[in-house]
Design a protein around this motif. Structure first.
Motif, PDB file in Angstrom:
ATOM      1  N   GLU A 109       0.959  -1.263  -0.064  1.00 57.99           N
ATOM      2  CA  GLU A 109      -0.089   0.054  -0.013  1.00 57.99           C
ATOM      3  C   GLU A 109       1.074   1.402   0.059  1.00 57.99           C
ATOM      4  O   GLU A 109       0.621   2.143  -0.580  1.00 57.99           O
ATOM      5  CB  GLU A 109      -1.073   0.032   1.288  1.00 57.99           C
ATOM      6  CG  GLU A 109      -1.995  -1.072   1.034  1.00 57.99           C
ATOM      7  CD  GLU A 109      -2.795  -1.113   2.317  1.00 57.99           C
ATOM      8  OE1 GLU A 109      -2.692  -0.295   3.350  1.00 57.99           O
ATOM      9  OE2 GLU A 109      -3.750  -2.094   2.268  1.00 57.99           O
ATOM     10  N   ILE A 110       1.950   1.274   0.786  1.00 57.76           N
ATOM     11  CA  ILE A 110       2.937   2.420   0.814  1.00 57.76           C
ATOM     12  C   ILE A 110       3.478   2.550  -0.646  1.00 57.76           C
ATOM     13  O   ILE A 110       3.546   3.721  -1.138  1.00 57.76           O
ATOM     14  CB  ILE A 110       3.968   2.178   1.992  1.00 57.76           C
ATOM     15  CG1 ILE A 110       3.506   2.356   3.390  1.00 57.76           C
ATOM     16  CG2 ILE A 110       5.134   3.252   1.682  1.00 57.76           C
ATOM     17  CD1 ILE A 110       4.286   2.096   4.386  1.00 57.76           C
ATOM     18  N   VAL A 111       3.957   1.510  -1.330  1.00 56.33           N
ATOM     19  CA  VAL A 111       4.454   1.479  -2.551  1.00 56.33           C
ATOM     20  C   VAL A 111       3.331   2.165  -3.623  1.00 56.33           C
ATOM     21  O   VAL A 111       3.712   3.207  -4.514  1.00 56.33           O
ATOM     22  CB  VAL A 111       4.937   0.271  -3.058  1.00 56.33           C
ATOM     23  CG1 VAL A 111       5.236   0.383  -4.572  1.00 56.33           C
ATOM     24  CG2 VAL A 111       6.185  -0.186  -2.401  1.00 56.33           C
TER      25      VAL A 111
ATOM     26  N   VAL B  85      10.386   9.260   0.104  1.00 54.55           N
ATOM     27  CA  VAL B  85       9.726   8.788   0.964  1.00 54.55           C
ATOM     28  C   VAL B  85      10.734   8.311   2.294  1.00 54.55           C
ATOM     29  O   VAL B  85      11.837   7.953   1.902  1.00 54.55           O
ATOM     30  CB  VAL B  85       9.012   7.402   0.623  1.00 54.55           C
ATOM     31  CG1 VAL B  85       8.287   6.732   2.084  1.00 54.55           C
ATOM     32  CG2 VAL B  85       7.590   7.877   0.096  1.00 54.55           C
ATOM     33  N   ALA B  86      10.489   8.703   3.342  1.00 56.52           N
ATOM     34  CA  ALA B  86      11.282   8.140   4.600  1.00 56.52           C
ATOM     35  C   ALA B  86      10.302   7.578   5.695  1.00 56.52           C
ATOM     36  O   ALA B  86       9.441   7.914   5.874  1.00 56.52           O
ATOM     37  CB  ALA B  86      12.091   9.219   5.244  1.00 56.52           C
ATOM     38  N   LEU B  87      10.595   6.204   6.221  1.00 54.25           N
ATOM     39  CA  LEU B  87      10.171   5.834   7.101  1.00 54.25           C
ATOM     40  C   LEU B  87      10.654   5.784   8.431  1.00 54.25           C
ATOM     41  O   LEU B  87      11.776   5.610   8.583  1.00 54.25           O
ATOM     42  CB  LEU B  87      10.104   4.043   6.792  1.00 54.25           C
ATOM     43  CG  LEU B  87       9.536   3.609   5.676  1.00 54.25           C
ATOM     44  CD1 LEU B  87       9.894   2.319   5.302  1.00 54.25           C
ATOM     45  CD2 LEU B  87       8.289   3.837   5.544  1.00 54.25           C
ATOM     46  N   VAL B  88       9.884   6.506   9.271  1.00 50.22           N
ATOM     47  CA  VAL B  88      10.244   7.015  10.502  1.00 50.22           C
ATOM     48  C   VAL B  88       9.583   6.006  11.787  1.00 50.22           C
ATOM     49  O   VAL B  88       8.425   6.357  11.934  1.00 50.22           O
ATOM     50  CB  VAL B  88      10.166   8.183  11.020  1.00 50.22           C
ATOM     51  CG1 VAL B  88      10.670   8.752  12.462  1.00 50.22           C
ATOM     52  CG2 VAL B  88      11.143   8.956   9.655  1.00 50.22           C
TER      53      VAL B  88
ATOM     54  N   GLY C  87      10.331  18.574   2.026  1.00 49.31           N
ATOM     55  CA  GLY C  87      10.234  18.052   0.943  1.00 49.31           C
ATOM     56  C   GLY C  87       9.711  16.439   1.131  1.00 49.31           C
ATOM     57  O   GLY C  87       9.416  15.891   0.027  1.00 49.31           O
ATOM     58  N   ARG C  88       9.987  15.897   2.176  1.00 49.73           N
ATOM     59  CA  ARG C  88       9.865  14.421   2.029  1.00 49.73           C
ATOM     60  C   ARG C  88       8.308  13.947   2.551  1.00 49.73           C
ATOM     61  O   ARG C  88       7.556  14.798   3.113  1.00 49.73           O
ATOM     62  CB  ARG C  88      10.734  13.778   3.279  1.00 49.73           C
ATOM     63  CG  ARG C  88      12.068  13.877   2.855  1.00 49.73           C
ATOM     64  CD  ARG C  88      12.587  12.952   1.790  1.00 49.73           C
ATOM     65  NE  ARG C  88      14.164  13.085   1.750  1.00 49.73           N
ATOM     66  CZ  ARG C  88      14.802  12.173   2.032  1.00 49.73           C
ATOM     67  NH1 ARG C  88      14.508  11.238   2.616  1.00 49.73           N
ATOM     68  NH2 ARG C  88      16.137  12.381   1.663  1.00 49.73           N
ATOM     69  N   THR C  89       8.077  12.785   2.186  1.00 51.46           N
ATOM     70  CA  THR C  89       6.793  12.209   2.620  1.00 51.46           C
ATOM     71  C   THR C  89       7.472  11.375   3.819  1.00 51.46           C
ATOM     72  O   THR C  89       8.062  10.327   3.457  1.00 51.46           O
ATOM     73  CB  THR C  89       6.057  11.217   1.825  1.00 51.46           C
ATOM     74  OG1 THR C  89       5.471  12.152   0.564  1.00 51.46           O
ATOM     75  CG2 THR C  89       4.969  10.513   2.385  1.00 51.46           C
ATOM     76  N   VAL C  90       6.910  11.500   5.086  1.00 54.85           N
ATOM     77  CA  VAL C  90       7.526  10.616   6.241  1.00 54.85           C
ATOM     78  C   VAL C  90       6.268  10.018   6.514  1.00 54.85           C
ATOM     79  O   VAL C  90       5.016  10.377   6.917  1.00 54.85           O
ATOM     80  CB  VAL C  90       7.947  11.882   7.311  1.00 54.85           C
ATOM     81  CG1 VAL C  90       8.166  10.931   8.621  1.00 54.85           C
ATOM     82  CG2 VAL C  90       9.140  12.511   6.929  1.00 54.85           C
ATOM     83  N   VAL C  91       6.555   8.813   6.417  1.00 58.43           N
ATOM     84  CA  VAL C  91       5.754   7.625   6.988  1.00 58.43           C
ATOM     85  C   VAL C  91       6.004   7.416   8.531  1.00 58.43           C
ATOM     86  O   VAL C  91       6.996   6.562   8.834  1.00 58.43           O
ATOM     87  CB  VAL C  91       5.766   6.315   6.290  1.00 58.43           C
ATOM     88  CG1 VAL C  91       4.515   5.423   6.686  1.00 58.43           C
ATOM     89  CG2 VAL C  91       5.277   6.750   4.629  1.00 58.43           C
ATOM     90  N   LEU C  92       5.380   7.822   9.491  1.00 59.24           N
ATOM     91  CA  LEU C  92       5.419   7.331  10.957  1.00 59.24           C
ATOM     92  C   LEU C  92       5.012   5.928  10.911  1.00 59.24           C
ATOM     93  O   LEU C  92       4.016   5.737  10.434  1.00 59.24           O
ATOM     94  CB  LEU C  92       4.690   8.239  11.743  1.00 59.24           C
ATOM     95  CG  LEU C  92       5.358   9.794  12.109  1.00 59.24           C
ATOM     96  CD1 LEU C  92       4.281  10.455  12.837  1.00 59.24           C
ATOM     97  CD2 LEU C  92       6.522   9.569  12.628  1.00 59.24           C
TER      98      LEU C  92
ATOM     99  N   VAL D  11       3.044  14.053   6.262  1.00 59.18           N
ATOM    100  CA  VAL D  11       3.403  13.012   7.077  1.00 59.18           C
ATOM    101  C   VAL D  11       1.930  11.964   7.197  1.00 59.18           C
ATOM    102  O   VAL D  11       1.005  12.332   6.914  1.00 59.18           O
ATOM    103  CB  VAL D  11       3.349  13.495   8.520  1.00 59.18           C
ATOM    104  CG1 VAL D  11       3.412  12.326   9.536  1.00 59.18           C
ATOM    105  CG2 VAL D  11       4.381  14.650   8.681  1.00 59.18           C
ATOM    106  N   GLN D  12       2.411  10.849   6.847  1.00 60.11           N
ATOM    107  CA  GLN D  12       1.332   9.615   6.733  1.00 60.11           C
ATOM    108  C   GLN D  12       1.631   8.724   7.984  1.00 60.11           C
ATOM    109  O   GLN D  12       2.797   8.715   8.700  1.00 60.11           O
ATOM    110  CB  GLN D  12       1.767   8.879   5.624  1.00 60.11           C
ATOM    111  CG  GLN D  12       1.457   9.562   3.989  1.00 60.11           C
ATOM    112  CD  GLN D  12       1.855   8.809   3.005  1.00 60.11           C
ATOM    113  OE1 GLN D  12       2.321   7.809   3.054  1.00 60.11           O
ATOM    114  NE2 GLN D  12       1.401   9.433   1.859  1.00 60.11           N
TER     115      GLN D  12
END
Length: 199
Positions: A32-34, A43-46, A111-116, A143-144
């Protein structure tokens, strides 16, 4: 590699998801993230300490397997951002002092999409604190939120973009996520006891 250790649950405890179910759930979240983020380079996963961090690491591997590209990976500790821990202003904490863990954000957030990434979504207070912590380090474009389990009982208007399982619970119950990296076993348990600390 998923380890399939069998640990019998204690009395009053029920296994909701086993290792295979957790693996399938994470695989779906990665997909789903892809799908939702065509530009994975942005994209960054945090992961939110503690169990959000190994979950973010697993999602990164799964995304790389699927898309051939691995998002940046970070970790955030929200200890001093919680609204039930008052230590920044010099007052004493409301509860026993929590353990402080590392925040690692070794890339620009602008500029990133951060996925918490977190294990259990409950009241939403942990996520509010994580967003506040993030914005102390930079200003992401979006932020997602990805969580393994949503157990309901929200106190803030926070909704996950990616959710593994919706597991409605009573206030007198607790969801416990156990991961190999932390607990030496992969399973999600339902415990018949009240939350010690609100999420």
């Amino acid at each position: 590699m998923t380890l399939h250790a069998h640990v019998p649950p204690a009395a009053g405890t029920k296994i909701l998801l086993d290792a295979d179910a957790i693996a399938r759930t994470l695989s779906r979240i990665a997909h789903e993230i892809v799908e939702a983020n065509p530009d994975l380079a942005a994209v960054a996963l945090v992961g939110i300490q503690t169990r959000g961090v190994p979950l973010a690491q697993r999602l990164r591997r799964l995304i790389e397997e699927r898309a051939g590209e691995a998002p940046d990976l970070g970790a955030v500790d929200i200890t001093f951002y919680r609204d039930d821990v008052r230590v920044r202003g010099g007052e004493g904490p409301l509860h026993a002092q929590p353990v402080v863990r590392a925040t690692a954000l070794d890339f620009p957030l602008e500029g990133r999409t951060v996925v918490l990434v977190d294990d259990v979504l409950y009241t939403g207070r942990t996520i509010r604190a994580a967003i506040e912590a993030l914005f102390d380090y930079g200003r992401p474009a979006r932020v997602q939120l990805a969580c393994l389990v949503d157990r309901g009982h929200r106190e803030l208007p926070i909704r996950p973009d990616y959710v593994g399982k919706n597991l409605p619970t009573a206030r007198g119950e607790r969801i416990q996520v156990q991961l190999v990296e932390v607990d030496e076993v992969d399973q999600i348990l339902l415990l018949s006891e009240s939350e010690e600390q609100s999420d």
